[in-house]
Design an enzyme around this catalytic site. Sequence first.
Site, short mmCIF file in Angstrom:
data_model
loop_
_atom_site.label_atom_id
_atom_site.label_comp_id
_atom_site.label_asym_id
_atom_site.label_seq_id
_atom_site.Cartn_x
_atom_site.Cartn_y
_atom_site.Cartn_z
N LYS A 1 13.23 72.19 77.73
CA LYS A 1 12.27 72.21 78.07
C LYS A 1 11.99 72.98 78.84
O LYS A 1 13.15 73.41 80.00
CB LYS A 1 11.68 71.45 78.00
CG LYS A 1 11.62 70.11 76.22
CD LYS A 1 11.01 69.04 76.26
CE LYS A 1 11.33 68.87 74.89
NZ LYS A 1 9.73 67.71 74.32
N GLY B 1 9.07 62.52 73.15
CA GLY B 1 9.28 62.38 74.70
C GLY B 1 8.56 61.01 74.11
O GLY B 1 7.65 60.21 75.72
N GLU C 1 10.69 67.21 63.45
CA GLU C 1 11.19 67.12 64.83
C GLU C 1 9.22 66.37 64.47
O GLU C 1 8.02 66.82 64.61
CB GLU C 1 10.77 67.73 65.75
CG GLU C 1 12.23 68.29 66.32
CD GLU C 1 12.24 68.40 67.87
OE1 GLU C 1 12.73 68.23 67.93
OE2 GLU C 1 11.91 69.44 68.40
N SER D 1 13.26 61.37 70.59
CA SER D 1 13.21 60.46 70.72
C SER D 1 14.96 60.30 70.49
O SER D 1 15.00 59.02 70.39
CB SER D 1 12.89 59.44 70.40
OG SER D 1 11.91 59.10 72.04
N GLU E 1 5.40 71.62 71.07
CA GLU E 1 4.99 71.88 72.54
C GLU E 1 3.89 73.49 72.27
O GLU E 1 3.02 73.10 72.82
CB GLU E 1 6.00 72.10 73.10
CG GLU E 1 5.74 69.89 74.26
CD GLU E 1 7.40 69.65 73.96
OE1 GLU E 1 8.20 70.09 74.89
OE2 GLU E 1 7.92 68.55 73.45
P1 13P Z 1 12.75 63.68 73.53
O1 13P Z 1 13.72 63.88 72.70
O2 13P Z 1 12.67 63.98 75.04
O3 13P Z 1 11.89 62.87 72.06
O4 13P Z 1 12.46 65.20 72.17
C1 13P Z 1 12.31 65.64 71.58
C2 13P Z 1 12.11 67.20 71.75
O5 13P Z 1 10.94 67.67 72.00
C3 13P Z 1 13.33 68.64 71.25
O6 13P Z 1 12.69 69.16 70.79
#
Ligand code: 13P
Length: 253
Positions: free
Chosen positions: A11, A175, A169, A215, A99
């Site tokens: 990210k 997150g 996802e 996560s 996102e």
């Molecule tokens: P997290 O592993 O921080 O939850 O994020 C997952 C993600 O959005 C991977 O693209």
Amino acid sequence: MRNRIVAGNWKMNLDHAQAKTLTQEIAQVLGDLPQNQRVMVCPPSIHLNTVAAIASEADGLEVGAQNMHQAASGAYTGEISAGMLKSYDIHSVLLGHSERREYFHEDSALLRQKVDAALENSLEVIFCFGEQLAQRENDTHFEVVSAQLKDALFHLTADQWSKIVLAYEPVWAIGTGRTATPEQAQEMHAHIRSFVRDQYGDSCADQLSILYGGSVKPNNAAEIFGQPDVDGGLIGGASLKTEDFLAIVAAMK
Ligand code: 13P
């Protein structure tokens, strides 16, 4: 045999020096991977060239982009194209991340164009999708996910699907520290594979890698990756720490 893949989505994190260090640390330890296993990092685009240069010296570490524009070139300030990625020897791109959908208003019509532009440039697409919490709570999660796939990907030919990896996802798990249970992940992945099978047939569905994201941590990766229709993971937060990322890679077996 399907490819098993662990990909780190960094990210908008890490400066240049930190990106170099993380890549070097991962590359040093990675070594030879079994033939059907792949490991990838997806840094911010400004770090792609540096990270790709380090990865090219190591065995097995691949590099992907987090996003790209749908046009080949032109007056799109701040954007990068599929052709530019290819010219830096980047062969994969994440598209459709929640996102991007939420903060940059990317919808299925736009994602379809981005997928086409990526495939025209022979990039592999790691296509991300997943339901929001309210949609799971009102029991529309299977419908939502099916529509996300159909609207952005079902115009492709079966041959083009060889360049598609799916990453389920669930938005409520990203997150948040609240991961899907292995049973929830398996149930959805089985749904996804059968939805693709109905449209494209057995060989396409059986070869398709479907990653889980949301996560994933060293302490839950093995159980999630152990589900029959889960072929690896797309990792956010835990991909920023060498030890955690490598532990998740090791859980791919
Ligand atoms: P997290 O592993 O921080 O939850 O994020 C997952 C993600 O959005 C991977 O693209």
